[in-house]
Motif scaffolding. Structure first.
Motif, PDB file in Angstrom:
ATOM      1  N   LEU A   1     -13.062   1.509 -15.693  1.00  0.00           N
ATOM      2  CA  LEU A   1     -12.282   2.626 -15.168  1.00  0.00           C
ATOM      3  C   LEU A   1     -12.292   2.637 -13.647  1.00  0.00           C
ATOM      4  CD1 LEU A   1     -10.586   5.056 -15.959  1.00  0.00           C
ATOM      5  CD2 LEU A   1     -12.675   6.412 -16.127  1.00  0.00           C
ATOM      6  N   VAL A   2     -13.455   2.332 -13.052  1.00  0.00           N
ATOM      7  CA  VAL A   2     -13.528   2.286 -11.592  1.00  0.00           C
ATOM      8  C   VAL A   2     -12.829   1.021 -11.091  1.00  0.00           C
ATOM      9  CG1 VAL A   2     -15.623   3.659 -11.390  1.00  0.00           C
ATOM     10  CG2 VAL A   2     -15.813   1.201 -11.735  1.00  0.00           C
ATOM     11  N   PHE A   3     -12.392   1.072  -9.844  1.00  0.00           N
ATOM     12  CA  PHE A   3     -11.692  -0.044  -9.202  1.00  0.00           C
ATOM     13  C   PHE A   3     -10.445  -0.450  -9.985  1.00  0.00           C
ATOM     14  CE2 PHE A   3     -16.309  -0.694  -8.242  1.00  0.00           C
ATOM     15  CZ  PHE A   3     -16.253  -0.145  -6.969  1.00  0.00           C
ATOM     16  N   SER A   4      -9.741   0.569 -10.521  1.00  0.00           N
ATOM     17  CA  SER A   4      -8.481   0.356 -11.222  1.00  0.00           C
ATOM     18  C   SER A   4      -7.533   1.492 -10.847  1.00  0.00           C
ATOM     19  CB  SER A   4      -8.695   0.335 -12.742  1.00  0.00           C
ATOM     20  OG  SER A   4      -9.059   1.628 -13.214  1.00  0.00           O
ATOM     21  N   PHE A   5      -6.234   1.282 -11.106  1.00  0.00           N
ATOM     22  CA  PHE A   5      -5.269   2.329 -10.789  1.00  0.00           C
ATOM     23  C   PHE A   5      -5.501   3.567 -11.651  1.00  0.00           C
ATOM     24  CE2 PHE A   5      -1.251   4.558 -11.395  1.00  0.00           C
ATOM     25  CZ  PHE A   5      -0.907   4.814 -10.070  1.00  0.00           C
ATOM     26  N   THR A   6      -5.860   3.368 -12.905  1.00  0.00           N
ATOM     27  CA  THR A   6      -6.158   4.505 -13.782  1.00  0.00           C
ATOM     28  C   THR A   6      -7.318   5.322 -13.225  1.00  0.00           C
ATOM     29  OG1 THR A   6      -5.417   3.235 -15.709  1.00  0.00           O
ATOM     30  CG2 THR A   6      -6.739   5.197 -16.132  1.00  0.00           C
TER      31      THR A   6
ATOM     32  N   PRO B   1       0.804  -1.227   0.000  1.00  0.00           N
ATOM     33  CA  PRO B   1       0.000   0.000   0.000  1.00  0.00           C
ATOM     34  C   PRO B   1       0.839   1.280   0.000  1.00  0.00           C
ATOM     35  CG  PRO B   1      -0.907  -1.584   1.552  1.00  0.00           C
ATOM     36  CD  PRO B   1       0.404  -2.135   1.109  1.00  0.00           C
ATOM     37  N   LEU B   2       1.967   1.265   0.706  1.00  0.00           N
ATOM     38  CA  LEU B   2       2.833   2.443   0.711  1.00  0.00           C
ATOM     39  C   LEU B   2       3.454   2.664  -0.667  1.00  0.00           C
ATOM     40  CD1 LEU B   2       4.605   1.970   4.157  1.00  0.00           C
ATOM     41  CD2 LEU B   2       3.035   3.816   3.538  1.00  0.00           C
ATOM     42  N   ILE B   3       3.871   1.589  -1.308  1.00  0.00           N
ATOM     43  CA  ILE B   3       4.448   1.697  -2.658  1.00  0.00           C
ATOM     44  C   ILE B   3       3.398   2.208  -3.640  1.00  0.00           C
ATOM     45  CG2 ILE B   3       5.460   0.391  -4.559  1.00  0.00           C
ATOM     46  CD1 ILE B   3       6.639  -1.513  -2.447  1.00  0.00           C
ATOM     47  N   LEU B   4       2.171   1.706  -3.506  1.00  0.00           N
ATOM     48  CA  LEU B   4       1.093   2.140  -4.389  1.00  0.00           C
ATOM     49  C   LEU B   4       0.756   3.609  -4.158  1.00  0.00           C
ATOM     50  CD1 LEU B   4      -0.842   1.090  -6.563  1.00  0.00           C
ATOM     51  CD2 LEU B   4      -2.485   0.588  -4.753  1.00  0.00           C
ATOM     52  N   SER B   5       0.770   4.044  -2.886  1.00  0.00           N
ATOM     53  CA  SER B   5       0.528   5.457  -2.580  1.00  0.00           C
ATOM     54  C   SER B   5       1.602   6.345  -3.190  1.00  0.00           C
ATOM     55  CB  SER B   5       0.494   5.674  -1.056  1.00  0.00           C
ATOM     56  OG  SER B   5      -0.699   5.186  -0.505  1.00  0.00           O
ATOM     57  N   ALA B   6       2.852   5.897  -3.090  1.00  0.00           N
ATOM     58  CA  ALA B   6       3.958   6.662  -3.687  1.00  0.00           C
ATOM     59  C   ALA B   6       3.801   6.738  -5.206  1.00  0.00           C
ATOM     60  CB  ALA B   6       5.285   6.020  -3.326  1.00  0.00           C
ATOM     61  N   LYS B   7       3.419   5.633  -5.818  1.00  0.00           N
ATOM     62  CA  LYS B   7       3.200   5.608  -7.273  1.00  0.00           C
ATOM     63  C   LYS B   7       2.087   6.573  -7.660  1.00  0.00           C
ATOM     64  CE  LYS B   7       1.818   2.427 -10.983  1.00  0.00           C
ATOM     65  NZ  LYS B   7       1.378   1.027 -11.278  1.00  0.00           N
TER      66      LYS B   7
ATOM     67  N   PRO C   1      -6.128  -5.106  -3.026  1.00  0.00           N
ATOM     68  CA  PRO C   1      -4.688  -5.179  -2.741  1.00  0.00           C
ATOM     69  C   PRO C   1      -3.844  -5.186  -4.016  1.00  0.00           C
ATOM     70  CG  PRO C   1      -5.897  -6.734  -1.364  1.00  0.00           C
ATOM     71  CD  PRO C   1      -6.880  -6.188  -2.368  1.00  0.00           C
ATOM     72  N   GLY C   2      -2.828  -4.346  -4.023  1.00  0.00           N
ATOM     73  CA  GLY C   2      -1.928  -4.270  -5.158  1.00  0.00           C
ATOM     74  C   GLY C   2      -2.424  -3.437  -6.316  1.00  0.00           C
ATOM     75  N   GLN C   3      -3.694  -2.979  -6.274  1.00  0.00           N
ATOM     76  CA  GLN C   3      -4.248  -2.195  -7.380  1.00  0.00           C
ATOM     77  C   GLN C   3      -4.784  -0.846  -6.917  1.00  0.00           C
ATOM     78  OE1 GLN C   3      -6.796  -4.306 -10.204  1.00  0.00           O
ATOM     79  NE2 GLN C   3      -6.122  -6.260  -9.344  1.00  0.00           N
ATOM     80  N   THR C   4      -5.616  -0.858  -5.885  1.00  0.00           N
ATOM     81  CA  THR C   4      -6.220   0.401  -5.430  1.00  0.00           C
ATOM     82  C   THR C   4      -6.112   0.588  -3.910  1.00  0.00           C
ATOM     83  OG1 THR C   4      -8.423  -0.605  -5.175  1.00  0.00           O
ATOM     84  CG2 THR C   4      -7.882   0.355  -7.333  1.00  0.00           C
TER      85      THR C   4
ATOM     86  N   ALA D   1      -2.145   3.529   1.023  1.00  0.00           N
ATOM     87  CA  ALA D   1      -1.758   3.471   2.428  1.00  0.00           C
ATOM     88  C   ALA D   1      -2.866   3.945   3.361  1.00  0.00           C
ATOM     89  CB  ALA D   1      -0.499   4.310   2.650  1.00  0.00           C
ATOM     90  N   SER D   2      -3.561   5.036   2.999  1.00  0.00           N
ATOM     91  CA  SER D   2      -4.605   5.561   3.880  1.00  0.00           C
ATOM     92  C   SER D   2      -5.722   4.543   4.081  1.00  0.00           C
ATOM     93  CB  SER D   2      -5.168   6.864   3.308  1.00  0.00           C
ATOM     94  OG  SER D   2      -5.657   6.655   1.991  1.00  0.00           O
ATOM     95  N   VAL D   3      -6.090   3.847   3.013  1.00  0.00           N
ATOM     96  CA  VAL D   3      -7.130   2.819   3.112  1.00  0.00           C
ATOM     97  C   VAL D   3      -6.625   1.636   3.925  1.00  0.00           C
ATOM     98  CG1 VAL D   3      -8.560   1.201   1.798  1.00  0.00           C
ATOM     99  CG2 VAL D   3      -8.178   3.517   0.926  1.00  0.00           C
ATOM    100  N   ALA D   4      -5.380   1.249   3.703  1.00  0.00           N
ATOM    101  CA  ALA D   4      -4.799   0.122   4.443  1.00  0.00           C
ATOM    102  C   ALA D   4      -4.694   0.436   5.927  1.00  0.00           C
ATOM    103  CB  ALA D   4      -3.421  -0.213   3.876  1.00  0.00           C
ATOM    104  N   ILE D   5      -4.349   1.671   6.269  1.00  0.00           N
ATOM    105  CA  ILE D   5      -4.280   2.068   7.687  1.00  0.00           C
ATOM    106  C   ILE D   5      -5.654   1.984   8.325  1.00  0.00           C
ATOM    107  CG2 ILE D   5      -3.882   4.028   9.228  1.00  0.00           C
ATOM    108  CD1 ILE D   5      -1.624   4.876   7.292  1.00  0.00           C
ATOM    109  N   PHE D   6      -6.669   2.486   7.624  1.00  0.00           N
ATOM    110  CA  PHE D   6      -8.038   2.434   8.138  1.00  0.00           C
ATOM    111  C   PHE D   6      -8.475   0.991   8.382  1.00  0.00           C
ATOM    112  CE2 PHE D   6     -12.593   1.993   7.134  1.00  0.00           C
ATOM    113  CZ  PHE D   6     -13.138   2.768   8.151  1.00  0.00           C
ATOM    114  N   GLU D   7      -8.184   0.112   7.429  1.00  0.00           N
ATOM    115  CA  GLU D   7      -8.582  -1.290   7.567  1.00  0.00           C
ATOM    116  C   GLU D   7      -7.791  -1.985   8.666  1.00  0.00           C
ATOM    117  OE1 GLU D   7      -8.166  -2.956   3.685  1.00  0.00           O
ATOM    118  OE2 GLU D   7     -10.107  -2.191   2.997  1.00  0.00           O
TER     119      GLU D   7
END
Length: 218
Positions: free
Chosen positions: A83-88, A5-11, A170-173, A176-182
């Motif tokens: 488009l929804v539930f994707s990184f784009t 999640p941190l890597i995805l947030s940075a991306k 996980p790994g797509q959307t 970090a903020s969502v992962a912290i909440f969960e």
């Protein structure tokens, strides 16, 4: 602990920071120098994401970007993917959400520009587009850099809009903020603490950079 999640947030933050000037620069220039009917309305529309509750904005984007929405349907017809539930999708949502946070400081920087420079450009026969790239943009690089870096930090903490548009895949959307909440919901406080502790120094460093840029501009 999973650092994905941190890597995805940075991306997400990096892509938002790189793309936001393309959207914010012309818009800020139009609002700073434009004289046209409906300017106040355009200003209000651009600033609206700054004052709207993130979940309300996220729901609006979910409707537009969903399979039955105009943008979502067009995207699915062209690419074959949702488009929804994707990184784009979350990147597009991030750009919309962060646009006013880049436009406002950049507009303030443009409005401080010496009008004699623009008058000289007009006398020399430069077109509005040439004036923007040769006069306006080089003289507001500090404001543009500060706005982009601020957007980077702001993107790291996005929650409501991203959760509504991207969910928590996980790994797509799952940023970090969502992962912290969960993690907090699941009483995994150690994981939540580690991810939070990793974000704080990054945000602090970004604020120091912005202060340095503003000090040089002053």
């Amino acid at each position: 602990m999973d650092w994905t999640p941190l890597i995805l947030s940075a991306k997400l933050a990096i892509w938002t920071m790189l793309l936001i000037p393309i959207l914010a620069s012309p818009m800020a220039s139009l609002l700073a120098f434009g004289r046209f009917k409906g300017k106040s309305l355009l200003d209000a529309v651009v600033t609206l994401p700054m004052v709207m509750p993130p979940t309300v904005l996220g729901f609006a984007l979910l409707v537009v970007m969903g399979p039955r929405g105009y943008l979502g349907g067009l995207w699915e017809d062209v690419t074959g993917n949702r488009l929804v539930f994707s990184f784009t999708g979350i990147l597009l949502a991030s750009l919309v959400f962060n646009l006013p946070f880049a436009v406002q400081p950049l507009r303030a920087s443009l409005e401080k520009l010496d009008p004699r420079l623009l008058e000289s450009a007009a006398v020399l026969g430069l077109s509005p587009l040439s004036t923007f790239f040769r006069i306006v943009l080089p003289n507001c690089m500090g404001g543009l850099a500060a706005a982009s870096i601020l957007v980077f930090a702001h993107s790291l903490g996005e929650f409501g809009v991203i959760l509504m548009v991207g969910g928590s895949i996980p790994g797509q959307t799952q940023v970090a903020s969502v992962a912290i909440f969960e993690a907090v919901e699941a009483l995994r406080f150690d994981d939540a603490f580690r991810m939070s502790a990793a974000l704080i120094p990054v945000c602090f460093a970004v604020l120091l950079i912005i202060n340095k840029i503003n000090a040089r501009r002053a």
